[in-house]
Design an enzyme around this catalytic site. Structure first.
Site, mmCIF file in Angstrom:
data_model
loop_
_atom_site.group_PDB
_atom_site.id
_atom_site.type_symbol
_atom_site.label_atom_id
_atom_site.label_comp_id
_atom_site.label_asym_id
_atom_site.label_seq_id
_atom_site.Cartn_x
_atom_site.Cartn_y
_atom_site.Cartn_z
ATOM 1 N N HIS A 49 -1.591 8.577 5.339
ATOM 2 C CA HIS A 49 -1.950 7.229 4.903
ATOM 3 C C HIS A 49 -3.401 7.011 5.308
ATOM 4 C CE1 HIS A 49 -1.408 3.246 3.494
ATOM 5 N NE2 HIS A 49 -1.610 2.698 4.666
ATOM 6 N N HIS B 293 -9.465 2.793 -0.018
ATOM 7 C CA HIS B 293 -8.030 2.527 -0.059
ATOM 8 C C HIS B 293 -7.699 1.777 -1.354
ATOM 9 C CE1 HIS B 293 -4.051 1.397 0.715
ATOM 10 N NE2 HIS B 293 -4.123 1.042 1.972
ATOM 11 N N PHE C 187 1.918 -3.283 4.282
ATOM 12 C CA PHE C 187 2.294 -4.628 4.715
ATOM 13 C C PHE C 187 3.796 -4.826 4.453
ATOM 14 C CE2 PHE C 187 -1.776 -7.438 4.500
ATOM 15 C CZ PHE C 187 -2.422 -6.570 5.351
ATOM 16 N N GLU D 116 0.061 6.200 13.130
ATOM 17 C CA GLU D 116 0.412 7.298 12.225
ATOM 18 C C GLU D 116 0.403 8.641 12.967
ATOM 19 O OE1 GLU D 116 -1.958 7.531 8.685
ATOM 20 O OE2 GLU D 116 -0.650 9.038 7.803
ATOM 21 N N LYS E 104 -8.666 8.897 1.700
ATOM 22 C CA LYS E 104 -9.252 7.546 1.730
ATOM 23 C C LYS E 104 -10.642 7.586 2.349
ATOM 24 C CE LYS E 104 -4.939 4.857 1.721
ATOM 25 N NZ LYS E 104 -3.824 5.770 2.052
ATOM 26 N N CYS F 121 0.805 -1.221 0.000
ATOM 27 C CA CYS F 121 0.000 0.000 0.000
ATOM 28 C C CYS F 121 0.831 1.262 0.000
ATOM 29 C CB CYS F 121 -0.971 -0.041 1.170
ATOM 30 S SG CYS F 121 -2.041 -1.485 1.032
#
Lengths: 401, 404
Positions: B296, B331, B390, B307, B326, B163
């Site tokens: 993010h 996402h 990830f 975050e 998002k 991502c």
């Protein structure tokens, strides 16, 4: 003017069908045996012993084992928080496709509530890198590369460039690939696999390639950083070249031109004339069309040299390990530079009719120890990469040239 | 002194549209691209929302690459690349040539090809399409297809970095341009909607049932989406000499790895902090000069918490406004940070920042100015694009106002 940074290779880890060390790889190649195929557990499991391997699927295990070997070879101790950041660059073609397909089949048949969260973590294409980074505490810059069968070489090339640019001091770089039912079925259907199992690089009568697997990682280190910790220098990264053939290997003239471009790019980045190259560990894998394109490119770049470089087509023995292939070729070249000989050298040349011929090993090749070598990778899609390495014994003298 | 890299073209495929102007207006209005998932049956799931691109109209390219012969992520990337080239004023009638590169980030590549292979197997229609699978599935084909379409003969690569992949691809392109390995690079990200991704996030309990509300106390999670964004990147000297319109400078990039957990962030945000600091150092920019952060901001409990912690560790005095698109788009996986990079470039050019929608109750553990629910007109000197992934993957890319 700033002094150009230099990049040394201070460790190599390789896990492939011939074994789990540079020595085993070069011995196996020198003895000329055919060994393409899966990696024997004896070459893999000992390097993962004593830790929980459950979260790692096969690509992650291959890569993590290669990283164990590379770090040990470079005498880099287990990483602790606060240690310098070590990066990880990894090329792959199929990565965890087998895991992904199994995950989706389970979700489709048993329902999404019953899939394994652990398996899901491994469905991202960069999962092997993530698992190996966790295992070894590699917190630096990282990148997974997908450029088809040149992925592993591209990872090493880019790692060298990133260190030269000053953005990192130490990167483990190479490739990983597993042989799975996914890659086997896909390539079997494509007609690229050798039905006879007798893949013969550069031989027009060869009937295809044999899939193989493994992982290899080089430790690339900025020269000053390597010197400060007293590292042993195995070889020097000199430079690389790359190109893409938009005909995707369907137009021989364009395909050859792109391979030539990659070779000349590597020579240019390394500031070397073609006459300086002693050995080329080539991409040839037994698929006649691609082998012919590479051979024609080799002829175009090197044919006017009085002493042609020795060509070593390791995939004739160990098969096509796709994303790991270029990195295993690099390992084999470094092993050969260390040992001072090239296993089973060939000479490739173009005849007046344009047909490429291969002379056996009793033909004249450059005498003496190999000192400067190239590695090449070609993808079926159109990627060409070439990378230049020097043995540690000559890398100092290159400064003067 | 290293060359300056600038953004001179943007191409988009999103659940809020493909044309830059309308997309930007809809973002500022806080519109949602989220709807019920159509591309597969979600009756066995407890959640049903997704950010699918339901009215995909491919931008016209050259026709050299047959869109029917490639996967959905490739079709998105081809369209976004065509749009970026058109937006950047590049004539694509002739092949672009050896001094061009393509770098596309992705999470899953072409997962629909795997899904179709599984469906064929389950239907007992086993081996017929494996040759096609080889041509369509491996993720490197996304960049190859773009290269074939536009005749790109240089560095052509896919960077699978989950991502954060869009930021990774942009970083790779910036390195190539700075080192003069290319003069122009089409860089961004592409991912298609996938039942594999949806199953996995659903199994993790990470998908929101009702809406995506990053940084909200009662946030339910993320919403999977799809799309692509491609930026045309080039050195400022070539942009100047061809009279190109410049959106923003790509001032710096920072990447790091947590080496901690495959799916969760480092509890103290250590890698995210390092990525931000590396990007600031790379750009030679003081943290006080960051005007805006594109978060993010997935909307999961754990991401937003870590975050926020990381941002507050870097910006100890007064963290800049930080919003998550998002909340509107969902996402889009490997495409997400490429779309967000485009948003940063537009924010810097337009001096406007999009909101975080669906925001009701502040989470005291994420106390940040998340530009709640309404856009903001403000001077945006430097925008920071953060993306995490990830594999413990962290990235920050900085976009600075271009003063020519």
């Amino acid at each position: 003017m700033a002094v150009r940074r230099r990049v040394f290779i201070t460790g190599v880890g390789v896990v492939c069908c011939l074994g789990d060390s540079l020595g085993a790889l070069v011995d196996g190649l020198s003895q000329g045996g055919l060994a393409a195929g899966p990696v024997d557990p004896q070459f893999l499991d000992p390097h993962l012993a004593g830790r929980n391997t459950y979260p790692l699927d096969r690509p992650a295990r291959l890569l993590t084992a290669a990283a164990s070997l590379a770090l040990a070879d470079a005498r880099i101790p287990a990483q602790r928080p606060g240690d310098r950041d070590i990066g990880l660059f990894v090329g792959t073609v199929f990565s965890t496709a087998h895991t992904i397909m199994r995950f989706d089949r389970q979700a489709a048949t048993e329902g999404p509530a019953l899939v394994s969260p652990q398996a899901f973590a491994n469905t991202v294409i960069n999962a092997p890198l993530g698992q190996a980074a966790i295992w070894h505490g590699l917190r630096g810059i990282n990148r997974t590369f997908a450029t088809g069968a040149s992925s592993g070489l591209e990872a090493i090339a880019c790692a060298g460039e990133v260190i030269l640019s000053g953005r990192a001091d130490c990167i483990l770089a190479g490739g990983v690939e597993e042989v799975s039912d996914v890659s086997m079925r896909a390539f079997a259907a494509s007609g690229l696999l050798s039905p006879s199992g007798r893949h013969r690089p550069y031989e027009p009568a060869s009937d295809g390639m044999t899939l193989s697997e493994g992982a290899a990682l080089l430790v690339l280190e900025e020269a000053g950083a390597a010197a400060r910790r007293g590292a042993t220098v195995l070889a020097e990264f000199l430079g690389c070249g790359r190109a893409f053939d938009v005909s995707q290997r369907t137009d021989e003239r364009r395909s050859v031109r792109s391979v030539v471009h990659a070779f000349r790019g590597a020579l240019g980045a390394a500031n070397l004339g073609p006459g300086r190259v002693d050995a080329i560990f080539s991409a040839a894998n037994g698929i006649p069309r691609l082998d012919r394109h590479e051979a024609l490119a080799l002829s175009a770049v090197f044919e006017s040299e009085p002493e042609p470089p020795a060509i070593c087509a390791v995939k004739g023995q160990i098969g096509e390990a796709l994303g790991a292939g270029g990195s295993i070729q690099c390992a084999a070249l470094i092993g050969s530079l260390r040992r001072g000989c090239v296993p089973t050298p060939l000479v490739v040349c173009a005849t007046p009719t344009g047909v490429v011929a291969v002379r056996p090993q009793d033909a004249p090749v450059r005498a003496g120890e190999p000192r400067i070598g190239l590695i090449s990778s070609l993808s079926f899609d159109g990627h060409s990469s070439a990378l230049a390495l020097a043995s540690s014994s000559v890398s100092d003298s290159l400064d003067a040239t | 002194m290293q060359p300056t890299v600038v953004v001179t073209g943007i191409g988009l495929v999103t659940s809020l549209g493909q044309e830059i102007g309308p997309f930007w207006d809809r973002l500022l209005r806080g519109e949602s691209g989220i709807s019920n998932v159509d591309s597969f049956d979600t009756s066995r799931f407890a959640v049903h929302l997704g950010g699918e691109v339901k009215a995909f109209r491919p931008a016209s390219g050259t026709g050299r690459c047959d869109p029917a012969a490639v996967g959905r992520a490739s079709r998105f990337a081809l369209s976004a690349a065509a749009a970026a080239l058109r937006d950047g004023g590049i004539n694509v009638d002739k092949e672009l040539g050896d001094n061009w590169g393509v770098c596309v980030g992705t999470t899953s590549g072409e997962p629909q090809e795997i899904e179709q292979a599984v469906d064929r197997q389950l239907a007992g229609d086993g081996d017929g399409s494996w040759s096609e699978f080889l041509e369509r599935y491996p993720c490197h084909t996304i960049a190859s297809n773009v290269a074939v379409e536009f005749g790109v003969g240089g560095d052509v690569s896919v960077i699978p970095a989950a991502c954060a992949a869009g930021n990774y691809a942009i970083t790779h392109a910036v390195e190539a341009l700075r080192a003069a390995r290319a003069e122009y690079v089409l860089a961004g990200g592409a991912d298609s909607f996938s039942r594999i991704t949806y199953s996995g996030f659903a199994r993790l309990g990470a998908i929101a049932r009702d809406c995506c509300s990053p940084f909200d106390l009662n946030r339910q999670g993320m919403i999977p989406a799809e799309g692509a964004a491609i930026l045309l990147l080039e050195r400022s000297d070539t942009a100047r000499s061809r009279g190109a319109r410049v959106y923003a400078e790509v001032a710096g990039c920072g990447l790091s790895c947590d080496a901690h957990h495959m799916t969760g962030g480092h509890p103290e945000g250590a890698g995210a902090v390092r990525a931000m600091e590396l990007a600031l150092a790379d750009a030679g920019i003081d943290r006080r000069d960051i005007s805006y952060i594109s978060a993010h901001g997935t909307g999961t409990r754990s991401n937003d918490l870590v975050e926020a912690l990381a941002v507050k560790r870097v910006f100890t005095q007064a963290p800049p406004p930080i919003s998550s698109i998002k909340s509107m788009l969902g996402h889009a996986m490997g495409a997400a940070s490429a779309i967000e990079a485009a948003v940063c470039a537009l924010a810097v050019r337009n001096d406007q920042v999009p909101p975080t929608v669906n925001f009701r109750i502040p989470d005291p553990d994420c106390a940040l100015d998340c530009v709640p629910n309404f856009p903001r007109s403000m001077s945006v000197h430097v925008a920071m694009n953060n993306a995490y992934a990830f594999g413990g993957t962290n990235s920050s890319v900085l976009f600075r106002k271009w003063k020519g």
